[in-house]
Design an enzyme around this catalytic site. Structure first.
Site, PDB file in Angstrom:
ATOM      1  N   LYS A 196     -50.186 -22.434  -9.463  1.00 57.51           N
ATOM      2  CA  LYS A 196     -50.719 -22.048  -9.970  1.00 57.51           C
ATOM      3  C   LYS A 196     -50.149 -22.911 -11.314  1.00 57.51           C
ATOM      4  O   LYS A 196     -49.893 -22.337 -11.965  1.00 57.51           O
ATOM      5  CB  LYS A 196     -51.218 -20.439 -10.411  1.00 57.51           C
ATOM      6  N   GLY A 249     -44.078 -16.653 -18.224  1.00 57.58           N
ATOM      7  CA  GLY A 249     -44.730 -16.829 -19.547  1.00 57.58           C
ATOM      8  C   GLY A 249     -44.348 -15.647 -19.769  1.00 57.58           C
ATOM      9  O   GLY A 249     -42.840 -15.228 -20.675  1.00 57.58           O
ATOM     10  N   SER A 250     -45.411 -15.261 -20.369  1.00 64.92           N
ATOM     11  CA  SER A 250     -45.501 -14.243 -22.022  1.00 64.92           C
ATOM     12  C   SER A 250     -45.305 -12.546 -21.370  1.00 64.92           C
ATOM     13  O   SER A 250     -45.290 -12.093 -19.904  1.00 64.92           O
ATOM     14  CB  SER A 250     -46.768 -13.877 -22.711  1.00 64.92           C
ATOM     15  N   THR A 251     -44.476 -12.136 -21.735  1.00 64.71           N
ATOM     16  CA  THR A 251     -44.052 -10.603 -21.608  1.00 64.71           C
ATOM     17  C   THR A 251     -44.824  -9.480 -21.301  1.00 64.71           C
ATOM     18  O   THR A 251     -45.447  -8.704 -20.254  1.00 64.71           O
ATOM     19  CB  THR A 251     -43.044  -9.573 -22.246  1.00 64.71           C
ATOM     20  N   GLY A 254     -46.415 -11.146 -17.666  1.00 65.04           N
ATOM     21  CA  GLY A 254     -45.119 -10.448 -16.890  1.00 65.04           C
ATOM     22  C   GLY A 254     -45.859  -8.582 -16.346  1.00 65.04           C
ATOM     23  O   GLY A 254     -45.706  -8.466 -15.048  1.00 65.04           O
ATOM     24  N   GLU A 272     -39.415 -14.908 -15.184  1.00 65.06           N
ATOM     25  CA  GLU A 272     -38.959 -14.583 -16.337  1.00 65.06           C
ATOM     26  C   GLU A 272     -40.180 -14.885 -17.677  1.00 65.06           C
ATOM     27  O   GLU A 272     -40.883 -15.619 -17.434  1.00 65.06           O
ATOM     28  CB  GLU A 272     -38.207 -16.419 -15.668  1.00 65.06           C
ATOM     29  N   CYS A 306     -38.415 -20.261 -23.717  1.00 64.10           N
ATOM     30  CA  CYS A 306     -37.856 -19.709 -23.622  1.00 64.10           C
ATOM     31  C   CYS A 306     -36.500 -19.026 -24.168  1.00 64.10           C
ATOM     32  O   CYS A 306     -36.492 -17.835 -24.632  1.00 64.10           O
ATOM     33  CB  CYS A 306     -38.386 -19.168 -22.324  1.00 64.10           C
ATOM     34  N   GLU A 406     -41.078 -12.670 -29.814  1.00 62.82           N
ATOM     35  CA  GLU A 406     -41.151 -14.486 -29.672  1.00 62.82           C
ATOM     36  C   GLU A 406     -41.859 -15.226 -30.356  1.00 62.82           C
ATOM     37  O   GLU A 406     -42.960 -14.784 -30.336  1.00 62.82           O
ATOM     38  CB  GLU A 406     -40.902 -14.000 -28.345  1.00 62.82           C
TER      39      GLU A 406
HETATM   40  P1  NAI Z   1     -49.200 -16.642 -20.193  1.00 66.77           P
HETATM   41  O1  NAI Z   1     -47.647 -15.984 -20.536  1.00 66.77           O
HETATM   42  O2  NAI Z   1     -50.314 -16.315 -20.657  1.00 66.77           O
HETATM   43  O3  NAI Z   1     -49.554 -17.914 -19.463  1.00 66.77           O
HETATM   44  C1  NAI Z   1     -48.558 -18.426 -18.627  1.00 66.77           C
HETATM   45  C2  NAI Z   1     -49.291 -18.362 -17.103  1.00 66.77           C
HETATM   46  O4  NAI Z   1     -49.550 -17.378 -17.111  1.00 66.77           O
HETATM   47  C3  NAI Z   1     -50.480 -19.576 -17.429  1.00 66.77           C
HETATM   48  O5  NAI Z   1     -49.622 -20.110 -15.972  1.00 66.77           O
HETATM   49  C4  NAI Z   1     -51.271 -18.674 -17.204  1.00 66.77           C
HETATM   50  O6  NAI Z   1     -52.253 -19.036 -17.047  1.00 66.77           O
HETATM   51  C5  NAI Z   1     -50.930 -17.248 -16.523  1.00 66.77           C
HETATM   52  N1  NAI Z   1     -51.874 -16.184 -16.562  1.00 66.77           N
HETATM   53  C6  NAI Z   1     -52.031 -15.718 -17.460  1.00 66.77           C
HETATM   54  N2  NAI Z   1     -52.645 -14.876 -17.558  1.00 66.77           N
HETATM   55  C7  NAI Z   1     -52.653 -14.363 -16.330  1.00 66.77           C
HETATM   56  C8  NAI Z   1     -52.927 -13.190 -15.926  1.00 66.77           C
HETATM   57  N3  NAI Z   1     -53.506 -11.572 -16.379  1.00 66.77           N
HETATM   58  N4  NAI Z   1     -52.159 -12.397 -14.557  1.00 66.77           N
HETATM   59  C9  NAI Z   1     -51.447 -13.128 -13.878  1.00 66.77           C
HETATM   60  N5  NAI Z   1     -51.697 -14.791 -14.219  1.00 66.77           N
HETATM   61  C10 NAI Z   1     -52.050 -15.185 -15.664  1.00 66.77           C
HETATM   62  O7  NAI Z   1     -49.172 -17.315 -21.587  1.00 66.77           O
HETATM   63  P2  NAI Z   1     -49.475 -18.313 -22.671  1.00 66.77           P
HETATM   64  O8  NAI Z   1     -50.833 -17.361 -23.174  1.00 66.77           O
HETATM   65  O9  NAI Z   1     -49.390 -19.587 -22.636  1.00 66.77           O
HETATM   66  O10 NAI Z   1     -48.365 -18.326 -23.900  1.00 66.77           O
HETATM   67  C11 NAI Z   1     -48.573 -16.191 -25.451  1.00 66.77           C
HETATM   68  C12 NAI Z   1     -47.060 -16.418 -25.299  1.00 66.77           C
HETATM   69  O11 NAI Z   1     -46.304 -16.213 -24.182  1.00 66.77           O
HETATM   70  C13 NAI Z   1     -45.857 -17.392 -25.955  1.00 66.77           C
HETATM   71  O12 NAI Z   1     -46.487 -17.318 -27.268  1.00 66.77           O
HETATM   72  C14 NAI Z   1     -45.230 -16.973 -25.953  1.00 66.77           C
HETATM   73  O13 NAI Z   1     -44.152 -16.522 -26.538  1.00 66.77           O
HETATM   74  C15 NAI Z   1     -44.908 -17.059 -23.908  1.00 66.77           C
HETATM   75  N6  NAI Z   1     -44.333 -17.609 -22.922  1.00 66.77           N
HETATM   76  C16 NAI Z   1     -43.260 -17.627 -22.627  1.00 66.77           C
HETATM   77  C17 NAI Z   1     -42.750 -18.668 -21.030  1.00 66.77           C
HETATM   78  C18 NAI Z   1     -41.427 -19.022 -21.449  1.00 66.77           C
HETATM   79  O14 NAI Z   1     -41.120 -19.945 -21.228  1.00 66.77           O
HETATM   80  N7  NAI Z   1     -40.716 -18.356 -20.474  1.00 66.77           N
HETATM   81  C19 NAI Z   1     -44.143 -19.892 -21.818  1.00 66.77           C
HETATM   82  C20 NAI Z   1     -44.648 -19.877 -21.848  1.00 66.77           C
HETATM   83  C21 NAI Z   1     -45.117 -18.535 -22.848  1.00 66.77           C
END
Ligand code: NAI
Ligand code: MG
Length: 502
Positions: A196, A249-251, A254, A272, A306, A406
């Site tokens: 996804k 993605g975000s904590t 996670g 991660e 990240c 972050e």
């Molecule tokens: P996010 O954590 O919401 O999105 C990352 C992935 O998770 C996307 O594919 C999203 O569709 C999916 N996702 C979102 N909600 C979900 C759920 N309930 N169940 C399963 N999957 C879900 O991150 P977002 O909103 O794009 O960015 C927010 C913050 O997250 C950023 O400001 C940053 O601080 C952090 N982030 C960290 C990343 C990293 O590389 N560690 C990458 C992206 C965001």
């Protein structure tokens, strides 16, 4: 479609053909399918704010169909009988196809994510195919062990079995590369996958799906489900038929995934997550190199990494010199759309994300941080996109949200330090522990810092290096599990112990 191309430039023909061949569908059981309820969502170009194309939105029923296909492929299909060597051959074929289509994939990445085309082409793309090649090499080398036990007349050995159906949930900052980080080891180990991509950047994953079919992976081995976190991602995390979820993605998300695993089938999870990584410049460093390194650590990918070196600790004697150099470097950085000839950093991924970043900057200002350069959104020709100046601020309070949370934007917190104890305690005062950097010519000091800092990766006299062979992951709330290297095989296999009475 509004394109941010330089005057006279056009998209490549293959890129245009991919974009114009109709709404993007879901890949389920080797076929491109409309979602059951016909829903779609737009993906945008962050350099212009314009819509690129409509993409299928996978609902719970679509996820279930994909799980069903992946399960069948795992248990009964040709994939389940294929040797590791055979899987490796397919992975190498896929790597070749990625290289063949690298120009097109790089264009799609820059269009969807905004990053400079040069970065997509010379960074994301070669590393993507390198990952598939690296894990192709492992596919036929998944050895168990023989185990000497104290019980008499027993022969004990272990096997490394695949986990089963794995859900791979991908962020938008390195859309294609993050697919490779997860998909390559998952497939090398013999699992089947639901992939996804992030809703902000689905395009390269979809093109990858076409190449996966072209490479000859059997139906159902890789299923691609586009859609937002909810419902699509959440349905994968909660599904009883998914054996493992790997997430970047975000904590906050996670935590939700871990919760969903606990509430469903106790699926395995690797996470991660975020970071707020300390980058330390000692007075005995090669200061001009350290300044350049710190600039890239903070601002590459517009800070949307990240591992961004977003907390810069500078030893007192060189503090003024470093700040001056950093400001000069930041001012020299060209912020522009990714297809421009002169560009170092592209836009922030979305309006939402830009607003989040600006919110941190406003909050910091209101609480007494000093913005020494940047801090403003760009206007003029870039007004419709989400462009932000590289921003350096200095602070005395470590407890401000702009200092400890972050941000995921081109914003770095610079602060002086005086003693080793002060440095280590402040550097480790974070709920995160993803990465750290240290700049010094003193070998012992570098190793001592690497020993004492709480982080999954430490870079000495450099920052942000990655390789498929080098394990990567976090400590504390940056997550758990190690991707890349031999360690990633642990995420996608489980050990079976066999006892044989002699
Ligand atoms: P996010 O954590 O919401 O999105 C990352 C992935 O998770 C996307 O594919 C999203 O569709 C999916 N996702 C979102 N909600 C979900 C759920 N309930 N169940 C399963 N999957 C879900 O991150 P977002 O909103 O794009 O960015 C927010 C913050 O997250 C950023 O400001 C940053 O601080 C952090 N982030 C960290 C990343 C990293 O590389 N560690 C990458 C992206 C965001
Ligand atoms: Mg997009």
């Amino acid at each position: 479609m509004t394109l941010p191309l330089p005057k006279g430039a056009e998209l490549r023909q293959d890129t245009s053909a991919f974009l114009s061949n109709g709404p993007k569908k879901l890949l389920i059981n080797g076929e491109w399918m409309e979602p059951l309820d016909g829903e779609t969502f737009p993906t945008y170009n962050p350099a212009t704010g314009g819509e690129i194309v409509q993409v299928a939105l996978a609902g719970e029923e679509d996820v279930s169909q994909a799980v069903h296909a992946a399960r069948a492929a795992f248990e009964h299909g040709p994939w389940s009988k294929m040797s590791g060597e055979g899987r490796g051959r397919l992975l190498n074929k896929l790597a070749d196809l990625i290289d063949e289509h690298a120009d097109e994939l790089a264009e799609l990445e820059t269009l969807d994510n905004g990053k400079p085309l040069r970065v997509s082409r010379r960074g994301d793309l070669p590393y993507t195919s390198l990952h598939f090649r690296y894990y192709a090499g492992w596919a036929g080398k998944l050895e168990g062990t023989t185990v000497p036990v104290s019980a008499p007349n027993q022969f004990v050995y272990t096997l490394r079995d695949p986990v089963g159906v794995v859900g791979l949930i991908i962020p938008w900052n390195f859309p294609l590369l993050m697919c490779a980080w997860k998909l390559a080891p998952a497939l090398a180990c013999g699992n089947t996958a639901l992939l996804k991509p992030a809703e902000e950047t689905p395009l390269t994953a979809l093109r990858l799906g076409e190449l996966i079919l072209e490479a000859g992976f059997p139906e159902g081995v890789v299923n691609i489900l586009t859609g937002p976190g909810e419902p699509t991602g959440a349905a994968i995390a909660a599904h009883m038929g998914v054996d493992k979820v790997a997430f970047t993605g975000s904590t906050a998300v996670g935590r939700k995934i871990l919760q969903a695993a606990a509430d469903s089938n106790l699926k395995k999870v690797s996470l991660e997550l975020g970071g707020k990584s300390p980058n330390v410049i000692f007075a005995d460093a090669d200061v001009s190199r350290a300044i350049k390194g710190a600039t890239w650590a903070a601002f590459s990918t517009a800070g949307q990494e990240c591992v961004a070196g977003s907390r810069l600790f500078i030893e007192k004697p060189v503090y003024d010199q470093v700040i001056e150099g950093l400001v000069e470097q930041a001012k020299r950085m060209q912020v522009n759309h990714g297809f421009a000839e002169k560009v170092h950093i592209g836009p922030i991924i979305s309006k939402l994300q830009l607003d989040r970043v600006m919110g941190y900057i406003e909050d910091g200002k209101a609480n007494g941080v000093e913005i020494v350069t940047g801090g403003e959104r760009l206007g003029g020709e870039l007004a419709e996109g989400y462009f932000l100046e590289p921003t350096v601020f200095t602070h005395k309070e470590d407890s401000l949200s702009i200092v400890k949370e972050e941000i995921f934007g081109p914003v770095v917190a610079a602060t002086p330090f005086e003693s080793w104890e002060e440095l280590v305690s402040r550097a480790n005062q974070s709920r995160y522990g993803l990465a750290a950097g240290v700049w010094t010519k003193d070998v012992s000091k570098a190793h001592r810092f690497a020993r004492d800092v709480q982080a999954g990766t430490v870079w000495v006299n450099g920052y942000g290096m990655f390789d498929p062979a080098a394990p990567f992951g976090g400590v504390k709330e940056s997550g758990f599990g190690r991707e890349m290297g031999k360690d990633a095989l642990d995420l996608y296999t489980q050990v079976k112990t066999v006892w044989v009475g002699l």
